[in-house]
Write a protein that holds these residues in place. Structure first.
Motif, PDB file in Angstrom:
ATOM      1  N   ARG A  76       0.953  -1.574   0.306  1.00 55.83           N
ATOM      2  CA  ARG A  76      -0.090   0.145  -0.049  1.00 55.83           C
ATOM      3  C   ARG A  76       1.111   1.242   0.302  1.00 55.83           C
ATOM      4  N   LEU A  77       1.728   1.352   0.652  1.00 58.89           N
ATOM      5  CA  LEU A  77       3.152   2.273   0.838  1.00 58.89           C
ATOM      6  C   LEU A  77       3.548   2.784  -0.283  1.00 58.89           C
ATOM      7  N   LYS A  78       3.514   1.518  -1.116  1.00 57.06           N
ATOM      8  CA  LYS A  78       4.539   1.774  -2.358  1.00 57.06           C
ATOM      9  C   LYS A  78       3.251   2.056  -2.886  1.00 57.06           C
ATOM     10  N   VAL A  79       2.468   1.620  -3.509  1.00 57.72           N
ATOM     11  CA  VAL A  79       1.494   2.252  -4.034  1.00 57.72           C
ATOM     12  C   VAL A  79       1.055   3.677  -4.303  1.00 57.72           C
ATOM     13  N   ARG A  80       0.833   4.264  -2.824  1.00 51.91           N
ATOM     14  CA  ARG A  80       0.537   5.390  -2.338  1.00 51.91           C
ATOM     15  C   ARG A  80       2.157   6.587  -2.606  1.00 51.91           C
ATOM     16  N   ARG A  81       2.883   5.550  -2.552  1.00 50.83           N
ATOM     17  CA  ARG A  81       4.264   6.923  -3.252  1.00 50.83           C
ATOM     18  C   ARG A  81       4.694   7.376  -4.617  1.00 50.83           C
ATOM     19  N   LYS A  82       3.791   5.954  -5.158  1.00 47.33           N
ATOM     20  CA  LYS A  82       4.406   5.977  -6.337  1.00 47.33           C
ATOM     21  C   LYS A  82       3.121   6.747  -6.804  1.00 47.33           C
ATOM     22  N   GLU A  83       1.980   6.939  -6.579  1.00 45.83           N
ATOM     23  CA  GLU A  83       1.068   7.751  -7.032  1.00 45.83           C
ATOM     24  C   GLU A  83       1.413   9.510  -6.814  1.00 45.83           C
ATOM     25  N   VAL A  84       2.161   9.721  -5.455  1.00 42.29           N
ATOM     26  CA  VAL A  84       2.606  10.606  -4.741  1.00 42.29           C
ATOM     27  C   VAL A  84       3.488  11.479  -5.902  1.00 42.29           C
ATOM     28  N   ALA A  86       3.869  10.622  -9.211  1.00 40.05           N
ATOM     29  CA  ALA A  86       3.513  10.905 -10.159  1.00 40.05           C
ATOM     30  C   ALA A  86       2.478  12.646 -10.326  1.00 40.05           C
ATOM     31  N   SER A  87       2.258  12.090  -9.186  1.00 44.11           N
ATOM     32  CA  SER A  87       1.310  13.853  -8.685  1.00 44.11           C
ATOM     33  C   SER A  87       2.356  14.827  -8.843  1.00 44.11           C
ATOM     34  N   TYR A  88       3.704  15.066  -8.227  1.00 45.28           N
ATOM     35  CA  TYR A  88       4.745  15.680  -7.692  1.00 45.28           C
ATOM     36  C   TYR A  88       5.277  16.364  -9.217  1.00 45.28           C
ATOM     37  N   GLN A  89       5.252  15.434 -10.044  1.00 43.79           N
ATOM     38  CA  GLN A  89       6.128  15.590 -10.875  1.00 43.79           C
ATOM     39  C   GLN A  89       5.234  16.108 -12.383  1.00 43.79           C
ATOM     40  N   ALA A  90       3.765  15.207 -12.169  1.00 44.81           N
ATOM     41  CA  ALA A  90       2.418  16.284 -13.486  1.00 44.81           C
ATOM     42  C   ALA A  90       3.311  17.789 -12.413  1.00 44.81           C
ATOM     43  N   LEU A  91       3.059  18.222 -11.230  1.00 42.53           N
ATOM     44  CA  LEU A  91       2.902  19.092 -10.997  1.00 42.53           C
ATOM     45  C   LEU A  91       4.537  19.869 -12.017  1.00 42.53           C
ATOM     46  N   LEU A  92       4.979  19.151 -11.297  1.00 40.55           N
ATOM     47  CA  LEU A  92       6.901  19.627 -11.978  1.00 40.55           C
ATOM     48  C   LEU A  92       6.327  20.396 -14.162  1.00 40.55           C
ATOM     49  N   VAL A  93       5.867  18.982 -14.605  1.00 38.74           N
ATOM     50  CA  VAL A  93       5.644  19.303 -15.600  1.00 38.74           C
ATOM     51  C   VAL A  93       4.826  20.643 -16.663  1.00 38.74           C
ATOM     52  N   ARG A 117       0.197  19.313  -4.166  1.00 34.93           N
ATOM     53  CA  ARG A 117       1.773  17.671  -4.358  1.00 34.93           C
ATOM     54  C   ARG A 117       2.525  18.587  -3.555  1.00 34.93           C
ATOM     55  N   ALA A 118       3.288  19.105  -3.872  1.00 35.55           N
ATOM     56  CA  ALA A 118       4.538  19.399  -3.097  1.00 35.55           C
ATOM     57  C   ALA A 118       4.722  18.897  -2.018  1.00 35.55           C
ATOM     58  N   THR A 119       4.281  19.089  -1.163  1.00 39.89           N
ATOM     59  CA  THR A 119       3.809  19.875   0.105  1.00 39.89           C
ATOM     60  C   THR A 119       3.592  18.668   0.755  1.00 39.89           C
ATOM     61  N   GLU A 125      12.062  15.914   1.903  1.00 40.70           N
ATOM     62  CA  GLU A 125      12.141  17.269   1.361  1.00 40.70           C
ATOM     63  C   GLU A 125      13.225  16.635   0.829  1.00 40.70           C
ATOM     64  N   SER A 126      14.076  15.847   0.813  1.00 35.23           N
ATOM     65  CA  SER A 126      15.040  15.361  -0.256  1.00 35.23           C
ATOM     66  C   SER A 126      14.554  14.587  -1.725  1.00 35.23           C
ATOM     67  N   ASP A 127      13.102  13.888  -1.051  1.00 39.74           N
ATOM     68  CA  ASP A 127      12.782  13.492  -2.663  1.00 39.74           C
ATOM     69  C   ASP A 127      12.798  14.614  -3.614  1.00 39.74           C
ATOM     70  N   ILE A 128      11.629  15.824  -2.810  1.00 38.90           N
ATOM     71  CA  ILE A 128      11.147  16.499  -3.548  1.00 38.90           C
ATOM     72  C   ILE A 128      12.533  17.189  -4.263  1.00 38.90           C
ATOM     73  N   GLU A 129      13.224  17.266  -3.672  1.00 40.23           N
ATOM     74  CA  GLU A 129      14.295  18.357  -4.408  1.00 40.23           C
ATOM     75  C   GLU A 129      14.956  17.444  -5.474  1.00 40.23           C
ATOM     76  N   LYS A 130      15.190  16.035  -5.410  1.00 41.76           N
ATOM     77  CA  LYS A 130      15.989  14.994  -6.030  1.00 41.76           C
ATOM     78  C   LYS A 130      15.011  14.899  -7.772  1.00 41.76           C
ATOM     79  N   LEU A 131      13.460  15.187  -7.258  1.00 39.29           N
ATOM     80  CA  LEU A 131      12.753  14.661  -8.510  1.00 39.29           C
ATOM     81  C   LEU A 131      12.658  16.501  -9.574  1.00 39.29           C
TER      82      LEU A 131
END
Length: 248
Positions: A76-84, A86-93, A117-119, A125-131
């Motif tokens: 569940r956490l893995k699926v949740r993280r994948k969704e989160v 993907a959502s943040y990457q969409a925000l970046l685009v 999506r960024a918070t 925090e490291s994930d957000i900057e890395k992405l």
């Protein structure tokens, strides 16, 4: 036996049994009593063993259930993280389109996203900057590919040959000269300024290297043909020499 006999001797039932049979009957009774006690002890031991086995099975079932629940939670956490992610990457685009954008300047803009999506707490925090940096790298690579396509279309050996040369400057050896032909194309503007000249230089070096290779091959071919003609010519004798030799 003596103690038992003393306690029974006045009982009519004791007296009704023959003297020689009393002890054997007593021993039989004791044996039966012991057998009953042993049977009861064995039954008790069997009962305890069965209870222990039952408890062990229950422990194993609990452990298995815990493992299954942990695995389900992990999935569940893995699926949740994948969704989160993907959502943040969409925000970046949607938000970051400049390959030269900095993290410091972009972070406040991303955090204003109404969807949060960024918070998201599921992202460190490291994930957000890395992405973010991966997104910038993708933008840069895309711009570089488009700019290289522009160079391949405009900066060619044929175009350089057809160009009117001023002070020995051509689109292959002068960035300022090449830039005049490139700057009107949108792909030029998209490419970060600091990388334009280095990509142009890499492109022209490859063109000049290929020209040199072709020149070397032509020179080798010309030399081989010249040596072949020389060898053939040296093998011919003057016509007069053959005639005089024949007369002799």
């Amino acid at each position: 036996m003596h103690f038992v006999k003393d306690s029974l001797r006045n009982d009519p039932r004791y007296k009704s049994v023959k003297h020689e049979d009393r002890e054997s009957l007593f021993n039989e009774f004791i044996s039966e009593l012991k057998a009953v006690e042993e049977g009861a002890e064995q039954a008790e031991r069997a009962k305890k063993e069965e209870q222990e086995k039952l408890k062990e099975r229950e422990r194993e079932l609990r452990k298995r259930k815990e493992r299954e629940e942990q695995e389900m939670e992990r999935v569940r956490l893995k699926v949740r993280r994948k969704e989160v992610v993907a959502s943040y990457q969409a925000l970046l685009v949607e938000t970051i389109k400049d390959p030269q954008a900095s993290w410091t300047e972009s972070k406040p803009k991303l955090e204003k996203d109404p969807q949060g999506r960024a918070t998201n707490p599921d992202l460190d925090e490291s994930d957000i900057e890395k992405l973010f940096r991966e997104h910038i790298m993708t933008l840069h690579e895309r711009c570089a590919n488009e700019f290289n396509g522009l160079l391949a279309e405009v900066i060619t050996a044929e175009a350089a040959s057809a160009q009117e040369v001023e002070d020995g400057k051509t689109i292959l050896n002068s960035w300022s000269t090449a830039k005049r032909l490139l700057k009107s194309d949108p792909r030029y503007a998209k490419m970060p300024r600091k990388d334009r000249e280095s990509l142009w230089r890499r492109h022209t070096e490859e063109i000049l290297r290929k020209q040199k290779q072709i020149g070397n091959l032509k020179g080798e071919k010309h030399g081989t043909e010249a040596r072949t003609r020389s060898s053939v010519d040296s093998g011919r004798l003057p016509l007069g020499s053959r005639s005089s030799h024949g007369r002799r």
